[in-house]
Design an enzyme around this catalytic site. Structure first.
Site, mmCIF file in Angstrom:
data_model
loop_
_atom_site.group_PDB
_atom_site.id
_atom_site.type_symbol
_atom_site.label_atom_id
_atom_site.label_comp_id
_atom_site.label_asym_id
_atom_site.label_seq_id
_atom_site.Cartn_x
_atom_site.Cartn_y
_atom_site.Cartn_z
ATOM 1 N N ASP A 8 3.525 13.374 14.260
ATOM 2 C CA ASP A 8 3.950 13.969 12.753
ATOM 3 C C ASP A 8 2.424 13.785 12.297
ATOM 4 O OD1 ASP A 8 4.739 13.652 10.046
ATOM 5 O OD2 ASP A 8 5.165 11.845 9.776
ATOM 6 N N ILE A 65 0.553 -0.913 -0.449
ATOM 7 C CA ILE A 65 0.074 0.157 -0.473
ATOM 8 C C ILE A 65 1.141 0.914 -0.457
ATOM 9 C CG2 ILE A 65 -1.225 1.380 1.427
ATOM 10 C CD1 ILE A 65 -3.146 -1.108 1.936
HETATM 11 N N1 ADP Z 1 -4.373 1.506 9.464
HETATM 12 C C1 ADP Z 1 -4.312 1.333 8.579
HETATM 13 N N2 ADP Z 1 -5.894 1.799 7.652
HETATM 14 C C2 ADP Z 1 -5.614 1.822 6.355
HETATM 15 N N3 ADP Z 1 -4.539 2.106 5.956
HETATM 16 C C3 ADP Z 1 -3.284 2.711 6.688
HETATM 17 C C4 ADP Z 1 -3.136 1.546 7.508
HETATM 18 N N4 ADP Z 1 -2.267 2.220 8.782
HETATM 19 C C5 ADP Z 1 -1.680 2.898 6.746
HETATM 20 N N5 ADP Z 1 -1.888 3.138 6.370
HETATM 21 C C6 ADP Z 1 -1.769 3.799 4.496
HETATM 22 O O1 ADP Z 1 -0.319 3.726 4.146
HETATM 23 C C7 ADP Z 1 -0.006 4.790 4.115
HETATM 24 C C8 ADP Z 1 1.946 4.747 5.592
HETATM 25 O O2 ADP Z 1 1.151 4.004 6.509
HETATM 26 P P1 ADP Z 1 1.851 4.712 7.297
HETATM 27 O O3 ADP Z 1 1.739 4.257 9.315
HETATM 28 O O4 ADP Z 1 1.831 6.699 8.233
HETATM 29 O O5 ADP Z 1 3.649 4.797 7.761
HETATM 30 P P2 ADP Z 1 4.503 5.992 7.022
HETATM 31 O O6 ADP Z 1 5.702 6.015 8.601
HETATM 32 O O7 ADP Z 1 5.702 5.374 6.112
HETATM 33 O O8 ADP Z 1 4.379 7.581 6.470
HETATM 34 C C9 ADP Z 1 -0.841 5.581 5.371
HETATM 35 O O9 ADP Z 1 -0.460 7.141 4.372
HETATM 36 C C10 ADP Z 1 -1.991 4.943 4.890
HETATM 37 O O10 ADP Z 1 -2.758 5.463 3.352
HETATM 38 MG MG MG Z 2 2.544 8.816 7.302
#
Ligand code: ADP
Ligand code: MG
Length: 203
Positions: free
Chosen positions: A120, A4
């Site tokens: 963040d 994703i």
């Molecule tokens: N629990 C979740 N449900 C749906 N989408 C998620 C979830 N966690 C992460 N994502 C998707 O994955 C992307 C990256 O996750 P994130 O935790 O923000 O990591 P990073 O530290 O790389 O920004 C998010 O912007 C979102 O689109």
């Molecule tokens: Mg993020």
């Protein structure tokens, strides 16, 4: 498993946990670090993120349920939140934009009143689930958070609204009113955010 998102630190893929839709967020190895140190750093960060997701939930903020933390590959398996990122939907002509911003303010107030910072706080780390706002990505958060940590949250969010969402800058006022009415210590945090802005840096 379907990828994703792939950031500098983590790989996020969709998966199943039992028969539920889930997300696996794994921290990527850094080959420039000693392997043992790298593994312990990545695991510590995943554990911290899982702990903050849970603490935020206990504070009454919608966050994904943590299903599992795997210390073999520093990964978190969590609930898949269905909905668009706030970044992609927030616009002035969006129905209920004001309500959504008030909900962001209230969620942040609950978080901060319990001494938790997000670290963040941008609209990419918020998913709109109906009218509810779900906060994700707590990897840079702290608990107990310092006043500076809390100020940084407000500072980053204001910056996101003023740049990415310039057309909705005035909605930020609704967000802050809501934040202040739900967080008794909110005024001091706003003063800190102003100070951070004047300093021109946030770390
Ligand atoms: N629990 C979740 N449900 C749906 N989408 C998620 C979830 N966690 C992460 N994502 C998707 O994955 C992307 C990256 O996750 P994130 O935790 O923000 O990591 P990073 O530290 O790389 O920004 C998010 O912007 C979102 O689109
Ligand atoms: Mg993020």
């Amino acid at each position: 498993m379907r990828t994703i998102a792939r950031g500098a630190e983590a790989l996020v893929s969709s998966a199943k946990f039992l028969d539920m839709d889930a997300i696996i967020k794994s921290r990527l190895p850094k080959s420039y670090r000693d392997a043992e140190l790298d593994s312990s750093l990545r695991n510590a960060r995943s554990r911290k993120e899982a702990r903050l997701l849970r603490e935020a939930r206990l504070a009454g903020v919608r966050t994904p349920y943590v299903y599992d933390v795997d210390t073999h590959d520093a990964s978190i398996t969590m609930e898949f939140i269905v909905g668009p990122k706030i970044r992609d939907v927030l616009a002035n002509d969006m129905p209920d934009a004001r309500v959504v911003c008030e909900n962001i303010g209230r969620a942040l107030a609950k978080l901060h009143s319990k001494g938790i910072s997000h670290g963040d706080l941008t609209t990419s780390n918020m998913i709109l689930e109906g009218e509810e706002v779900c906060l994700i990505d707590f990897s840079l958060g702290n608990m107990p958070a310092s006043e500076e940590d809390l100020g940084v949250d407000i500072h980053l969010l204001r910056r996101a609204f003023m740049s990415a969402h310039s057309e909705v800058a005035e909605l930020f006022d609704s967000l802050i009113s809501s934040y202040l009415s739900h967080n008794p210590g909110g005024k001091a945090v706003l003063a800190k955010a102003d100070e951070i802005q004047k300093r021109g840096r946030y770390t």
